[in-house]
Design a protein around this motif. Structure first.
Motif, short mmCIF file in Angstrom:
data_model
loop_
_atom_site.label_atom_id
_atom_site.label_comp_id
_atom_site.label_asym_id
_atom_site.label_seq_id
_atom_site.Cartn_x
_atom_site.Cartn_y
_atom_site.Cartn_z
N ASP A 65 29.72 37.02 53.51
CA ASP A 65 28.68 37.77 52.79
C ASP A 65 29.30 38.70 51.76
O ASP A 65 28.76 38.89 50.67
N GLY A 66 30.46 39.27 52.12
CA GLY A 66 31.14 40.15 51.18
C GLY A 66 31.61 39.40 49.94
O GLY A 66 31.54 39.92 48.82
N ASP A 67 32.10 38.18 50.14
CA ASP A 67 32.50 37.34 49.00
C ASP A 67 31.33 37.12 48.05
O ASP A 67 31.47 37.20 46.83
N VAL A 68 30.17 36.81 48.62
CA VAL A 68 28.99 36.49 47.81
C VAL A 68 28.58 37.69 46.96
O VAL A 68 28.37 37.56 45.74
N GLU A 69 28.48 38.87 47.57
CA GLU A 69 28.05 40.03 46.80
C GLU A 69 29.09 40.41 45.74
O GLU A 69 28.72 40.73 44.60
N ARG A 70 30.37 40.33 46.09
CA ARG A 70 31.40 40.63 45.10
C ARG A 70 31.33 39.66 43.93
O ARG A 70 31.41 40.05 42.77
N ASP A 71 31.16 38.37 44.23
CA ASP A 71 31.13 37.37 43.17
C ASP A 71 29.89 37.51 42.29
O ASP A 71 29.96 37.31 41.08
N VAL A 72 28.75 37.85 42.89
CA VAL A 72 27.54 38.08 42.10
C VAL A 72 27.77 39.22 41.11
O VAL A 72 27.45 39.10 39.92
N ARG A 73 28.34 40.30 41.57
CA ARG A 73 28.58 41.45 40.70
C ARG A 73 29.57 41.12 39.59
O ARG A 73 29.36 41.45 38.42
N LEU A 74 30.65 40.47 39.97
CA LEU A 74 31.70 40.18 39.00
C LEU A 74 31.25 39.17 37.95
O LEU A 74 31.41 39.38 36.74
#
Length: 447
Positions: free
Chosen positions: A336-345
């Motif tokens: 889940d952390g990967d997903v949120e980080r990637d969405v932001r980036l």
């Protein structure tokens, strides 16, 4: 017309098209699908009160193949192009820019154009422009990859900075692992004639019809699956889910009548596949289209796990709502952390917050060694990915030709089955795999 019952094994889009067309032609047909649902790699999930395609999400408009099928299903008035906005690329240095507007699979048709220079830099753009003066004759490889051809003609920077991100988004593989003839038969043909890659790319673009090269139907591709199933049943087809067929049982079915195999696992061919995970996410704090309809990711881009992001609620008008809907594709299941980080980036919105996610892992067949038109001693027809085809345009065209052949009709892929002039039981059309020319992530679901 065959009077025997035709068994279709596999209820993805290819199997459904065959079953529907046979039923409409009056041929008795039974479709058997191992899973609890129909549609295969077309699936919709509910997210933030909307239905979103989490598998394939668009089709190529080339040739009118899919449009003809949609017209037969009464869905032609629902065809909708995506937002006319360029995709972006997240580069190896961590920066992002819009992809060149006139590229084919990321290959610039005008290497010194300003958007090409912005994307890969002036030195790399000049190297790409050397394609115009390099010798026309070079060492010929028997089956060159897209990466080999582009690197030889335009340089490694074009491969890494433009072509690889697009190919990863379209084909789930790298440019060095994809044959040029598979990536784009028209481009391969044009290059054979011109020996200039930029000229070949310009010719391919010029030959394409005006307007968007991909489209969907309002409500998503799930509506196409539902319409196919409903029309097939209305014409007498038996569509069975939770009804797997084993290899041993397939041999027995062959004795009883014609068989169409749309399940890769039952096709007697060697295949190459890729597994990927698609994550659909509802996102707060992501408004407008800060980076077009989505972002493709260079393979060596730092700090990002996803290889593509589609801003679905911007790309497709029926998905607009309070929370943004996005799709991300991954080579391995993310946290889940990967997903949120990637969405932001990837979106360029550092304050974006993921509200909910849905995940699916898909196995895509990207190559079939010497796919036969028929297998199993000529008694079973292969369609869909089992036949080595990929992308809805190629799959639908071939599936309709197989159905027409079994029904004893002829098929014009731009207008659907017509009255028979000859009868037969062999499939007669080989459709190439030509991706859309627009550089948008998740084209035809190759996400």
């Amino acid at each position: 017309m065959t009077a025997e019952v035709v068994t279709v094994v596999g209820g993805g889009i290819a199997g459904l098209v065959v079953a529907r067309d046979l039923a409409v032609a009056g041929v008795p047909v039974i479709l058997r699908e191992a899973s609890p649902r129909l549609g295969g790699q077309i699936e919709q999930v509910e997210l933030a009160g909307r239905l979103l395609d989490i598998g394939a999400e668009s089709f190529a408009t080339r040739g009118g193949t899919v449009a003809a099928l949609l017209a037969d299903l009464g869905l032609d008035g629902e065809v909708t192009p995506p937002l006319d906005s360029p995709a972006w690329v997240h580069r190896a240095d961590g920066t992002a820019c819009a992809l060149p507007a006139t590229a084919v699979l990321g290959i610039p048709s005008r290497p010194l154009a300003r958007d090409v220079v912005r994307a890969i830099g002036p030195v790399a753009a000049v190297r790409a422009a050397c394609d115009a003066v390099l010798p026309r004759r070079s060492r010929r490889l028997p089956d060159p990859t897209l990466g080999e051809v582009v690197r030889a003609r335009m340089g490694d920077a074009v491969v890494r900075g433009l072509v690889d991100p697009v190919v990863r988004g379209v084909y789930s593989t790298g440019a060095d692992d994809l044959a040029l003839a598979t990536a784009s038969p028209p481009l391969a043909s044009a290059l054979t004639r011109t020996r200039r890659l930029a000229v070949a790319a310009r010719q391919v673009r010029a030959a394409a019809p005006a307007g968007s090269q991909v489209a969907c139907v309002r409500g998503g591709l799930g509506a196409v699956v539902a319409a196919l199933a409903a029309d097939a049943r209305a014409h007498g087809a038996a569509l069975r889910t939770d009804d797997p067929v084993t290899a041993g049982e397939l041999a027995e079915i062959r004795v009883a009548g014609p068989v169409v195999v749309a399940a890769v696992g039952l096709a007697s061919t060697a295949t190459t596949s890729r597994t990927l995970t698609v994550v659909a996410a509802a996102v707060e704090g992501l408004t407008g289209a800060p980076r077009g309809t989505g972002v493709l990711v260079a393979p060596d881009a730092p700090g990002v796990t996803a290889r593509a992001l589609t801003h679905s609620s911007v790309k497709w008008p029926w998905l607009a709502g309070d929370a943004a809907l996005v799709r991300l594709s991954y080579d391995a299941p993310p946290t889940d952390g990967d997903v949120e980080r990637d969405v932001r980036l990837l979106s360029g919105a550092p304050e974006a917050r993921v509200l909910a996610v849905v995940r699916r892992t898909w196995t895509r067949t990207i190559a079939v060694e010497a796919p036969p038109e028929q297998a199993h001693d000529g008694a079973a027809h292969l369609v869909g990915e089992a036949s080595g085809r990929t992308g809805l345009a190629a799959i639908v065209a071939h599936a309709r030709s197989v159905a027409a052949s079994l029904a004893g009709t002829t098929t014009d892929t731009a207008s659907g089955p017509t009255t028979a002039t000859t009868s037969g039981t062999t499939s007669g059309t080989t459709c190439g795999t030509t991706p859309s020319l627009v550089t948008s992530p998740h084209q035809e679901g190759r996400s």
